[in-house]
Design a protein around this motif. Sequence first.
Motif, mmCIF file in Angstrom:
data_model
loop_
_atom_site.group_PDB
_atom_site.id
_atom_site.type_symbol
_atom_site.label_atom_id
_atom_site.label_comp_id
_atom_site.label_asym_id
_atom_site.label_seq_id
_atom_site.Cartn_x
_atom_site.Cartn_y
_atom_site.Cartn_z
ATOM 1 N N LYS A 5 2.396 -3.138 -3.331
ATOM 2 C CA LYS A 5 2.883 -3.892 -2.182
ATOM 3 C C LYS A 5 1.998 -3.655 -0.967
ATOM 4 O O LYS A 5 1.348 -2.617 -0.855
ATOM 5 C CB LYS A 5 4.326 -3.469 -1.841
ATOM 6 N N ASN A 6 2.037 -4.599 -0.023
ATOM 7 C CA ASN A 6 1.299 -4.373 1.214
ATOM 8 C C ASN A 6 2.097 -3.446 2.122
ATOM 9 O O ASN A 6 3.269 -3.164 1.881
ATOM 10 C CB ASN A 6 0.958 -5.694 1.902
ATOM 11 N N VAL A 20 -8.412 2.467 -2.261
ATOM 12 C CA VAL A 20 -8.644 3.834 -2.741
ATOM 13 C C VAL A 20 -10.109 4.032 -3.102
ATOM 14 O O VAL A 20 -10.725 5.036 -2.734
ATOM 15 C CB VAL A 20 -7.752 4.126 -3.969
ATOM 16 N N PHE A 21 -10.674 3.046 -3.811
ATOM 17 C CA PHE A 21 -12.065 3.216 -4.245
ATOM 18 C C PHE A 21 -13.036 3.005 -3.089
ATOM 19 O O PHE A 21 -14.101 3.609 -3.033
ATOM 20 C CB PHE A 21 -12.381 2.236 -5.387
ATOM 21 N N ALA A 22 -12.664 2.136 -2.126
ATOM 22 C CA ALA A 22 -13.592 1.817 -1.042
ATOM 23 C C ALA A 22 -13.656 2.937 -0.017
ATOM 24 O O ALA A 22 -14.723 3.258 0.501
ATOM 25 C CB ALA A 22 -13.156 0.511 -0.367
ATOM 26 N N ARG A 23 -12.508 3.544 0.299
ATOM 27 C CA ARG A 23 -12.495 4.471 1.423
ATOM 28 C C ARG A 23 -12.663 5.937 1.025
ATOM 29 O O ARG A 23 -12.801 6.795 1.882
ATOM 30 C CB ARG A 23 -11.186 4.290 2.200
ATOM 31 N N THR A 70 -0.100 -7.092 -5.100
ATOM 32 C CA THR A 70 -1.480 -7.084 -4.619
ATOM 33 C C THR A 70 -2.207 -5.853 -5.142
ATOM 34 O O THR A 70 -1.605 -4.789 -5.321
ATOM 35 C CB THR A 70 -1.508 -7.078 -3.080
ATOM 36 N N LEU A 71 -3.501 -6.025 -5.393
ATOM 37 C CA LEU A 71 -4.306 -4.888 -5.860
ATOM 38 C C LEU A 71 -5.096 -4.264 -4.709
ATOM 39 O O LEU A 71 -5.929 -3.393 -4.928
ATOM 40 C CB LEU A 71 -5.252 -5.324 -6.977
ATOM 41 N N ASP A 72 -4.791 -4.713 -3.475
ATOM 42 C CA ASP A 72 -5.547 -4.229 -2.314
ATOM 43 C C ASP A 72 -5.537 -2.711 -2.200
ATOM 44 O O ASP A 72 -6.540 -2.103 -1.818
ATOM 45 C CB ASP A 72 -4.971 -4.826 -1.023
ATOM 46 N N SER A 86 0.102 5.850 -2.947
ATOM 47 C CA SER A 86 0.770 5.692 -4.245
ATOM 48 C C SER A 86 -0.208 5.242 -5.317
ATOM 49 O O SER A 86 -0.137 5.698 -6.462
ATOM 50 C CB SER A 86 1.892 4.665 -4.159
ATOM 51 N N ALA A 87 -1.119 4.342 -4.924
ATOM 52 C CA ALA A 87 -2.105 3.870 -5.894
ATOM 53 C C ALA A 87 -2.938 5.046 -6.384
ATOM 54 O O ALA A 87 -3.169 5.205 -7.597
ATOM 55 C CB ALA A 87 -3.002 2.805 -5.263
ATOM 56 N N ALA A 88 -3.386 5.902 -5.446
ATOM 57 C CA ALA A 88 -4.203 7.054 -5.829
ATOM 58 C C ALA A 88 -3.389 8.010 -6.703
ATOM 59 O O ALA A 88 -3.873 8.489 -7.732
ATOM 60 C CB ALA A 88 -4.706 7.778 -4.581
ATOM 61 N N ALA A 89 -2.145 8.276 -6.293
ATOM 62 C CA ALA A 89 -1.303 9.206 -7.064
ATOM 63 C C ALA A 89 -1.112 8.690 -8.488
ATOM 64 O O ALA A 89 -1.192 9.451 -9.456
ATOM 65 C CB ALA A 89 0.052 9.382 -6.378
#
Lengths: 275, 304
Positions: A37-38, A62-65, A55-57, A242-245
């Motif tokens: 979610k955003n 996570v990968f960009a920053r 959304t996959l944003d 959450s995405a990273a976790a």
Amino acid sequence: MRKLRRLAENIGFGFAVLVLIAPAILVFLWMLSLSLKNELDNTAWPPVFIPDPPTLDNYRDVFARNDFLLYARNSVIVSFGATFLALVIGVPAGYGIAKMRAMRAAALILIARITPGLSYLIPLFLLFQWLEMTGTLWPIVITHLVITVPIVVWVMISFFEGLPTELEEAALVDGATIWQAFRHVAMPLARPGITVATILAFIFSWNNFVFAMVLAGRETRTLPVAVNNMLTFEQISWGPLSAAALLVTLPVLLLTLLAQKQIVAGLTAGGVKGV
Amino acid sequence: MSQATAASVAVQATAKRRRNYARRYVWFVVPAAVVIIAVILFPWIFTIYVSAFDWRLGGERRWVGFANYKQLFTDARFGWAVLRTILYTALAVVLPMLLGLIAALSFNRKFPLRGLARTIFILPMMATPVAVALVWTMMFHPQLGVLNWLLVQFGLPPSLWVYSADTVIPTLVLVEVWHWTPLVMLLILGGLASLPVDPYEAAKIDGASPWQAFRYITLPLLAPFIVVALIIRTIDALKAFDTIYVITQGGPGQASETINIFLYLQAFAFYNVGYASAVVVVFFILIMGLAALLLWTRERVRIT
């Protein structure tokens, strides 16, 4: 009447099972939901449960920053390294202890299981500083042996003890050395045990936090440490967190789903024989 | 007489042969022994040595003998950490044991999709503690957390969870229960699978109720497994660090500062390694004492 009662009982039991597994399902689903979610939906009240649209944003973020790939690489090297080294030295050791019935040596290994990992860190930290090894992955791999070696030795003792000895004895009578008897007879028979030991050692090494937190520098963080740092140093942004976790724990969750039988066998063997 | 001597000589010879036979396997253990000495034994000995110094990292070190221990026993902050650890451990043992027993009894029955349900049930145990702790942190948020929303739905007042000194330890125990009940369940389920069938059939013929069968057959037969689970759970609860550190870092204030967190702060936040080493030694003695006590309990259970 009796049929009805049995039906009611079954429904009640089904409901009880649902209650038992609900906490596990809900926490992981909530993790997934937050990661898709955003930020607006993640901090909405009442909470938004189903991402609409998903959304996959957060994952891109996570990968960009972060140097997420670097940390993933570190984690892979550390866990595979510590597991591999533990197998190389732990499988023969488990065999030797089983053959010698050296239960006192086994008890010594158990002590590693019951003491907190943190208690090993002060001397090892000083040692690695003195050896100027900080800044490399070596200190982390070596300290992870505190976890992986006892697991491997312990699981292997119980597997080797369960093997029939006739084949080895036949090999010895035929003139094989004890090393050959181990290498070509006992070890192939104990392959299921080695699988169990590998999986458990890998998972517990992958999940470990405290050793790398103390010993890792900027470039040598493992994934759990990197993810914890995201919480400490960034504005709370729930989506990327959450995405990273989820990315960190996904490999072990998949491994658990695939190798559930081996994990259960290993944990109960280690546990019941363990203490 | 000569017969007895001959017999004892034979016994000695067998024992010697067995020793020689065993000794050939020493080389299998040597590499592991070296590693264990390096990463487990050396740290203990060195920790005891360091605990006799006033030693700050980057600063000077001074031999002080037992002064660190004396200071520790009068340090109110350490005393509170010990009490908190006892409270945390008591809760984090009793609740997973009860729930784990109930879960094991449920999973011991046959029902559709049992394998899948059991796999889902054990997932928390294998999940990365740090990752899960982050999600719990978000769920505990007093204003935006999903847990308070749930409480309100059930007509309950919202809680401050880990943000209040009164609720922080029960809340952290909740995470521990979620995490480690599956291991208790597995250990007891293993025990249930090994129970004999005959006593139950006999009890049924004698007209025993299901509760009586549980109370007088299952529970006594299961006791050794329950004790093993109890030992493992107690040790793991005492070792708890990851989730507490990630979620509260010992806060708010020092309300969730257990021995492990106190130790971590002394060693790696204040760099007071001499004092921290004394903490390790005392903690180690506490754990070993408790483990010995639990093992003694197990022997008693085995006999009766």
